[in-house]
Design a protein around this motif. Structure first.
Motif, PDB file in Angstrom:
ATOM      1  N   ARG A  51      52.032  30.163  23.837  1.00 44.69           N
ATOM      2  CA  ARG A  51      50.890  30.603  24.654  1.00 44.69           C
ATOM      3  C   ARG A  51      49.570  30.473  23.911  1.00 44.69           C
ATOM      4  N   ARG A  52      49.593  30.752  22.610  1.00 42.72           N
ATOM      5  CA  ARG A  52      48.355  30.761  21.839  1.00 42.72           C
ATOM      6  C   ARG A  52      47.874  29.342  21.518  1.00 42.72           C
ATOM      7  N   THR A  53      48.773  28.523  20.986  1.00 43.76           N
ATOM      8  CA  THR A  53      48.362  27.206  20.478  1.00 43.76           C
ATOM      9  C   THR A  53      48.579  26.075  21.476  1.00 43.76           C
ATOM     10  N   GLY A  54      49.484  26.287  22.454  1.00 42.21           N
ATOM     11  CA  GLY A  54      49.805  25.205  23.390  1.00 42.21           C
ATOM     12  C   GLY A  54      50.794  24.202  22.823  1.00 42.21           C
ATOM     13  N   ASP A  55      51.264  24.442  21.597  1.00 40.41           N
ATOM     14  CA  ASP A  55      52.217  23.527  20.974  1.00 40.41           C
ATOM     15  C   ASP A  55      53.619  23.725  21.554  1.00 40.41           C
ATOM     16  N   SER A  56      54.403  22.655  21.498  1.00 46.15           N
ATOM     17  CA  SER A  56      55.810  22.736  21.897  1.00 46.15           C
ATOM     18  C   SER A  56      56.517  23.765  21.017  1.00 46.15           C
ATOM     19  N   ARG A  57      57.485  24.465  21.594  1.00 46.72           N
ATOM     20  CA  ARG A  57      58.252  25.436  20.817  1.00 46.72           C
ATOM     21  C   ARG A  57      59.547  24.828  20.278  1.00 46.72           C
ATOM     22  N   GLY A  58      59.717  23.506  20.442  1.00 44.67           N
ATOM     23  CA  GLY A  58      60.836  22.828  19.796  1.00 44.67           C
ATOM     24  C   GLY A  58      62.123  22.793  20.603  1.00 44.67           C
ATOM     25  N   PHE A  59      62.041  23.189  21.893  1.00 46.49           N
ATOM     26  CA  PHE A  59      63.219  23.068  22.750  1.00 46.49           C
ATOM     27  C   PHE A  59      62.777  22.765  24.172  1.00 46.49           C
ATOM     28  N   ALA A  60      63.741  22.376  25.012  1.00 44.35           N
ATOM     29  CA  ALA A  60      63.423  21.977  26.386  1.00 44.35           C
ATOM     30  C   ALA A  60      64.562  22.378  27.306  1.00 44.35           C
ATOM     31  N   PHE A  61      64.253  22.431  28.593  1.00 42.62           N
ATOM     32  CA  PHE A  61      65.267  22.620  29.623  1.00 42.62           C
ATOM     33  C   PHE A  61      65.263  21.388  30.506  1.00 42.62           C
ATOM     34  N   VAL A  62      66.439  20.860  30.787  1.00 38.71           N
ATOM     35  CA  VAL A  62      66.582  19.717  31.693  1.00 38.71           C
ATOM     36  C   VAL A  62      67.499  20.166  32.812  1.00 38.71           C
ATOM     37  N   ARG A  63      67.049  20.022  34.069  1.00 35.10           N
ATOM     38  CA  ARG A  63      67.872  20.448  35.208  1.00 35.10           C
ATOM     39  C   ARG A  63      68.449  19.250  35.946  1.00 35.10           C
ATOM     40  N   TYR A  64      69.741  19.320  36.203  1.00 36.48           N
ATOM     41  CA  TYR A  64      70.444  18.308  36.988  1.00 36.48           C
ATOM     42  C   TYR A  64      70.854  18.903  38.326  1.00 36.48           C
ATOM     43  N   LYS A  65      71.021  18.025  39.303  1.00 31.10           N
ATOM     44  CA  LYS A  65      71.512  18.439  40.614  1.00 31.10           C
ATOM     45  C   LYS A  65      73.019  18.665  40.587  1.00 31.10           C
ATOM     46  N   TYR A  66      73.740  17.873  39.808  1.00 27.31           N
ATOM     47  CA  TYR A  66      75.205  17.917  39.844  1.00 27.31           C
ATOM     48  C   TYR A  66      75.805  18.254  38.484  1.00 27.31           C
ATOM     49  N   ALA A  67      76.839  19.103  38.514  1.00 29.43           N
ATOM     50  CA  ALA A  67      77.471  19.587  37.279  1.00 29.43           C
ATOM     51  C   ALA A  67      78.075  18.456  36.453  1.00 29.43           C
ATOM     52  N   ASP A  68      78.737  17.496  37.122  1.00 29.80           N
ATOM     53  CA  ASP A  68      79.405  16.435  36.351  1.00 29.80           C
ATOM     54  C   ASP A  68      78.396  15.558  35.625  1.00 29.80           C
ATOM     55  N   GLU A  69      77.215  15.370  36.218  1.00 27.25           N
ATOM     56  CA  GLU A  69      76.171  14.571  35.563  1.00 27.25           C
ATOM     57  C   GLU A  69      75.609  15.336  34.366  1.00 27.25           C
ATOM     58  N   ALA A  70      75.423  16.642  34.542  1.00 27.02           N
ATOM     59  CA  ALA A  70      74.937  17.475  33.430  1.00 27.02           C
ATOM     60  C   ALA A  70      75.939  17.437  32.280  1.00 27.02           C
ATOM     61  N   GLN A  71      77.234  17.526  32.623  1.00 27.40           N
ATOM     62  CA  GLN A  71      78.277  17.501  31.595  1.00 27.40           C
ATOM     63  C   GLN A  71      78.283  16.173  30.854  1.00 27.40           C
ATOM     64  N   LYS A  72      78.078  15.077  31.590  1.00 28.87           N
ATOM     65  CA  LYS A  72      78.042  13.755  30.973  1.00 28.87           C
ATOM     66  C   LYS A  72      76.876  13.658  29.978  1.00 28.87           C
ATOM     67  N   ALA A  73      75.731  14.228  30.352  1.00 23.55           N
ATOM     68  CA  ALA A  73      74.562  14.216  29.467  1.00 23.55           C
ATOM     69  C   ALA A  73      74.852  15.013  28.191  1.00 23.55           C
ATOM     70  N   VAL A  74      75.534  16.161  28.345  1.00 33.47           N
ATOM     71  CA  VAL A  74      75.902  16.958  27.168  1.00 33.47           C
ATOM     72  C   VAL A  74      76.790  16.114  26.249  1.00 33.47           C
ATOM     73  N   ASP A  75      77.811  15.478  26.836  1.00 36.46           N
ATOM     74  CA  ASP A  75      78.764  14.684  26.056  1.00 36.46           C
ATOM     75  C   ASP A  75      78.087  13.532  25.315  1.00 36.46           C
ATOM     76  N   ARG A  76      77.149  12.862  25.989  1.00 37.24           N
ATOM     77  CA  ARG A  76      76.535  11.654  25.406  1.00 37.24           C
ATOM     78  C   ARG A  76      75.350  11.958  24.491  1.00 37.24           C
ATOM     79  N   LEU A  77      74.607  13.038  24.780  1.00 35.19           N
ATOM     80  CA  LEU A  77      73.339  13.237  24.074  1.00 35.19           C
ATOM     81  C   LEU A  77      73.376  14.319  22.999  1.00 35.19           C
TER      82      LEU A  77
END
Length: 125
Positions: A51-77
């Motif tokens: 909030r103070r600096t506007g810098d990234s906090r070093g993590f992100a959230f990525v939302r998928y529509k489908y569970a199997d696609e999210a799982q594939k991303a976890v496995d590969r990335l």
């Protein structure tokens, strides 16, 4: 009626959120989107900022529509090198899918150093 007053992450029960840890502070949502979009329909990428600096906090959230696609991303990335950092990708701890996937893992994450020590002698205070 405006729908902007609702939480930042609408319809969370219908999506699958991944937590992406250890990202480079220079990495942007635009950098992450094509990487994750290879594995399925990415709804959005959100990088929390200080909030103070506007810098990234070093993590992100990525939302998928489908569970199997999210799982594939976890496995590969998970463990993949992105912008010089090995990122960690896991299901986020909230949402209806989080509890089921993480049961057991949360318990193991408790540090073993706390609690009773092996020796019987009391610690000096």
């Amino acid at each position: 009626m405006s729908h902007f007053g609702r939480s930042r992450l609408p319809d969370i029960k219908d999506t699958y959120s991944l937590l992406v840890l250890n990202i480079n502070f220079r990495t942007t949502a635009d950098d992450l989107f094509p990487l994750f979009d290879r594995y399925g329909k990415v709804i959005d990428v959100f990088i929390p900022r200080d909030r103070r600096t506007g810098d990234s906090r070093g993590f992100a959230f990525v939302r998928y529509k489908y569970a199997d696609e999210a799982q594939k991303a976890v496995d590969r990335l998970d463990g993949k090198n992105v912008d010089g950092r090995n990122i960690m990708v896991q299901f986020a701890k909230y949402g209806p899918n989080a509890e089921r996937i993480h049961k057991g893992k949360i318990m193991e994450a408790v540090p073993k150093t706390r609690g009773r020590s092996r020796s019987c002698s009391p610690r000096p205070s």
